[in-house]
Design a protein around this motif. Structure first.
Motif, short mmCIF file in Angstrom:
data_model
loop_
_atom_site.label_atom_id
_atom_site.label_comp_id
_atom_site.label_asym_id
_atom_site.label_seq_id
_atom_site.Cartn_x
_atom_site.Cartn_y
_atom_site.Cartn_z
N ALA A 232 1.01 -0.81 0.07
CA ALA A 232 0.35 0.05 -0.01
C ALA A 232 0.93 1.12 -0.06
CB ALA A 232 -1.11 0.12 1.34
N THR A 233 1.05 1.84 -1.05
CA THR A 233 1.50 2.87 -1.71
C THR A 233 2.10 4.17 -2.90
OG1 THR A 233 4.65 3.68 -1.66
CG2 THR A 233 3.57 2.02 -2.25
N ARG A 234 1.52 5.38 -2.29
CA ARG A 234 1.71 5.74 -3.21
C ARG A 234 2.78 6.10 -4.19
NH1 ARG A 234 3.43 11.36 -4.19
NH2 ARG A 234 5.08 11.58 -2.81
N ASN A 235 3.85 5.88 -4.11
CA ASN A 235 5.47 5.45 -4.87
C ASN A 235 5.94 4.60 -5.41
OD1 ASN A 235 5.25 8.04 -3.09
ND2 ASN A 235 6.45 6.58 -1.67
N THR A 236 4.70 4.54 -6.67
CA THR A 236 4.60 3.52 -7.20
C THR A 236 5.21 3.37 -9.22
OG1 THR A 236 2.56 3.46 -8.00
CG2 THR A 236 2.96 2.03 -6.59
N HIS A 237 5.68 4.96 -9.26
CA HIS A 237 6.33 5.55 -10.81
C HIS A 237 7.16 4.57 -10.75
CE1 HIS A 237 6.58 7.75 -13.98
NE2 HIS A 237 7.73 8.78 -13.49
N GLY A 238 7.08 3.49 -12.10
CA GLY A 238 8.33 3.72 -12.63
C GLY A 238 8.57 1.71 -12.39
N THR A 239 7.72 0.68 -12.53
CA THR A 239 7.77 -0.35 -11.37
C THR A 239 7.93 -1.22 -12.73
OG1 THR A 239 5.05 -0.62 -11.22
CG2 THR A 239 6.08 0.25 -9.17
N GLY A 240 7.02 -0.69 -13.77
CA GLY A 240 7.88 -1.20 -14.78
C GLY A 240 8.49 -1.53 -14.93
N CYS A 241 9.56 -0.15 -15.94
CA CYS A 241 10.73 -0.05 -16.10
C CYS A 241 12.47 -0.55 -15.10
CB CYS A 241 10.92 1.36 -15.74
SG CYS A 241 10.15 2.74 -16.87
N THR A 242 11.65 -0.84 -13.68
CA THR A 242 12.28 -1.25 -12.31
C THR A 242 12.75 -2.76 -12.85
OG1 THR A 242 11.50 0.46 -11.11
CG2 THR A 242 12.89 -0.99 -9.88
N LEU A 243 11.44 -3.43 -13.03
CA LEU A 243 11.30 -5.11 -13.13
C LEU A 243 12.68 -5.13 -14.46
CD1 LEU A 243 9.10 -7.15 -12.03
CD2 LEU A 243 8.89 -6.73 -14.31
N ALA A 244 11.72 -4.44 -15.81
CA ALA A 244 12.12 -5.14 -16.98
C ALA A 244 13.97 -5.07 -16.42
CB ALA A 244 11.64 -4.43 -17.90
N SER A 245 14.52 -3.74 -16.26
CA SER A 245 15.92 -3.04 -15.54
C SER A 245 16.38 -4.81 -15.20
CB SER A 245 15.98 -2.06 -15.12
OG SER A 245 15.57 -1.49 -16.29
#
Ligand SMILES: Cc1ncc(COP(=O)(O)OP(=O)(O)O)c(N)n1
Ligand SMILES: Cc1nc(C(=O)O)sc1CCOP(=O)(O)O
Ligand SMILES: [Mg+2]
Length: 522
Positions: A232-245
């Protein structure tokens, strides 16, 4: 990669060139990733996230920028595409110079930019290609319009080793099919796989009404549902890029695809958890901290890539039993994994060091290719030499704090505990889990004190760490163990129930089913 001339039939024991370097070579080469993506001025996603992930995972990352976005935690204000010729200049520059293990793509905002990427990959073949088909930002801004879909489908996906769409992107690639359930995600993964990528990971973070975040991984034959509790967090910006990298970084280090995907998912979960309370920017979608691993207080719950759910069916090998049934450690480990073992420990009390090391190395390769962690019993030297995922030690073995200092923060350390005091100490010393028993009498370990189900419950209640039960456990009594009503009891560790048996595979399957059934009852 197929038509581009790189490795297409990626063997199970694929290793990056870095992993293959011999010690006789005088230069030290570190794993290298190239990201081809857009810049995010807020630095939560895009190129900036990719660089941070790779640095956090110990991998060098070069960057080719396709577009520059004016973007913050409130959203994307504007996008400036770089001229395709200039993207091509950047690609030529780095591809002609560096020896990349993996290329990862993010925002590819125009057909012309995809064209120049394809041309450069054809001129400079690379070993593996991770495609994150970025189309819409977290805030809803379109980053690659529908005109891009046909070149993605027809030319980029067929040469990708893995694609990592979220449900919206998967739906767009499939012409707008509805994806609302995990079952829909499985169908989508299968259809996307038919477009040519070797592996597909459909990310279910956006699925409505699920308490877990479920991603579906498909290798062309088998599906894996990778689950983790939603943070539970608002800090989710960039999860997709992070996962793929992170997948790209782990591949560059030599992981198998499944193992890379599992590590990446845990990395994202841990980063989100660590960053859930941080406040950067005033908008709705904050960035998270990729360097949590460097900052975590060693006295508190250590952040590592260890997933406690892996303790579910813990197979511990035994040299005497293997000899009795005339099987090698490698065959025993393979059969246990095929039957559903979720973590392996090599407990080879009588093995000669040289022979044990060779067998341990072979087991590491097998376990990595299946995304299953491998621990070594007692022998820190063997664990270091074969680069195992960790060790299991007892109260009379090397102290846990010393083991931790020798193995570093990323390795898994388990410790045997029979009492609440020992459980508390294990946590203080930096262990990841505890093994508690003997729950029942056992012939496998001489002079082992039995603590019973009550003793196990007492240890679980006192433990801040996840617990695996051990000692005399098999198909007939596993259910009674799992029913003791302790949320941190994650599974059972067994020796004879698997390895003192005619068919390890059959017994592992039966025990796995028993455990699954008891989990459903809880
Ligand atoms: C998962 C797990 N739990 C406990 C043990 C026992 O470890 P230890 O007390 O060091 O005894 P030995 O295995 O070394 O005889 C274990 N191995 N695994
Ligand atoms: C290795 C070991 N440790 C134990 C402990 O109580 O810590 S009992 C045990 C042996 C477990 O073997 P089996 O599954 O064949 O009973
Ligand atoms: Mg021991």
């Amino acid at each position: 990669m197929n038509s581009l001339g790189g490795i297409r039939s990626w063997p199970a024991n694929w290793r990056s060139t870095t992993a293959l370097m011999t010690t006789t070579e005088s230069v030290r080469k570190i794993p290298q990733v190239l990201t081809v993506a857009g810049s995010d001025s807020g630095a939560g996603a895009g190129i900036q996230a990719d660089l941070k992930v790779c640095a956090a995972r110990g991998v060098y990352c070069a960057s080719v920028i396709t577009a520059v976005t004016a973007q913050n935690t409130r959203g994307v204000q504007s996008v400036h595409l770089l001229p395709p010729e200039f993207v091509s200049e950047q690609l030529k520059s780095v591809l002609s110079d560096f020896d990349f293990d993996v290329v990862k793509t993010g925002m590819l905002p125009s057909t012309e930019i995809v064209e120049v990427l394809l041309q450069n990959l054809s001129d400079f073949p690379v070993r593996a290609l991770v495609v994150d088909p970025v189309m819409v930002s977290t805030s809803g801004h379109v980053l690659a319009g529908s005109s891009i879909l046909s070149i993605f489908r027809e030319r980029l996906l067929p040469i990708a080793d893995i694609i990592t769409p979220n449900v919206k992107e998967a739906s767009a690639l499939l012409g707008g099919v509805r994806i609302e359930t995990v079952s829909d995600m499985r169908s989508a993964a299968k259809l996307l796989h038919e477009m040519g990528p070797r592996f597909v990971l459909v990310k279910g973070g956006d699925l409505p009404d699920s308490s877990d975040s479920v991603d579906v991984y498909f290798d062309g034959k088998e599906f894996h549902e990778l689950r983790s509790p939603r943070v539970a967090t608002r800090n989710t910006h960039g999860t997709g890029c992070t996962l793929a990298s992170c997948i790209a970084a782990e591949l560059a280090k030599g992981s198998s695809m499944l193992s890379a995907v599992k590590v990446a998912k845990r990395f994202v979960d841990n980063a989100l958890d660590y960053s859930k309370d941080i406040a950067i920017g005033s908008g709705m979608q904050g960035p998270f901290d990729h360097f949590f691993g460097l900052k975590k207080d060693p006295q508190s719950s250590r952040c590592s890539i260890f997933n406690p759910d892996d303790l579910f069916l813990y197979a511990v090998t035994d040299s005497r039993m293997n000899r009795k049934w005339n099987r090698s450690i490698v065959d025993a480990v393979k059969a246990a994994i095929e039957g559903g073992a979720t973590i392996i420990q090599l407990r080879e009390k009588e093995a000669e060091t040289r022979e044990f090391l060779e067998e341990a190395k072979a087991c590491v390769d097998i376990c990595r290719s299946h995304g299953v962690s491998l621990l070594i019993n007692d022998r820190i030297d063997i664990a270091l030499a074969c680069n195992a995922d960790g060790v299991h030690v007892g109260q009379s073995d090397m102290p846990v704090d010393l083991v931790r200092s020798l193995l570093g923060p990323d390795k898994i350390i388990g410790v045997s505990c029979k009492t609440p005091e020992q459980a508390h100490q294990a946590w203080k010393d930096g262990a990841d889990y505890i093994g508690s028993g003997g729950v029942f009498p056992t012939n496998t370990k001489a002079n082992n004190r039995t603590i019973g189900l009550d003793g196990l419950k007492e240890v679980c209640e006192a433990s801040k760490l996840p617990v695996v039960a051990i000692g005399g456990i098999g198909i007939s009594n596993a259910d009674s163990v799992m029913q003791i009503d302790a949320p941190n009891l994650k599974g059972v560790a067994v020796v004879s129930a698997l390895f003192d048996q005619d068919c390890v595979l059959t017994q592992a399957k039966k025990l796995h089913k028993t455990l699954k059934d008891s989990k459903r009852e809880i």
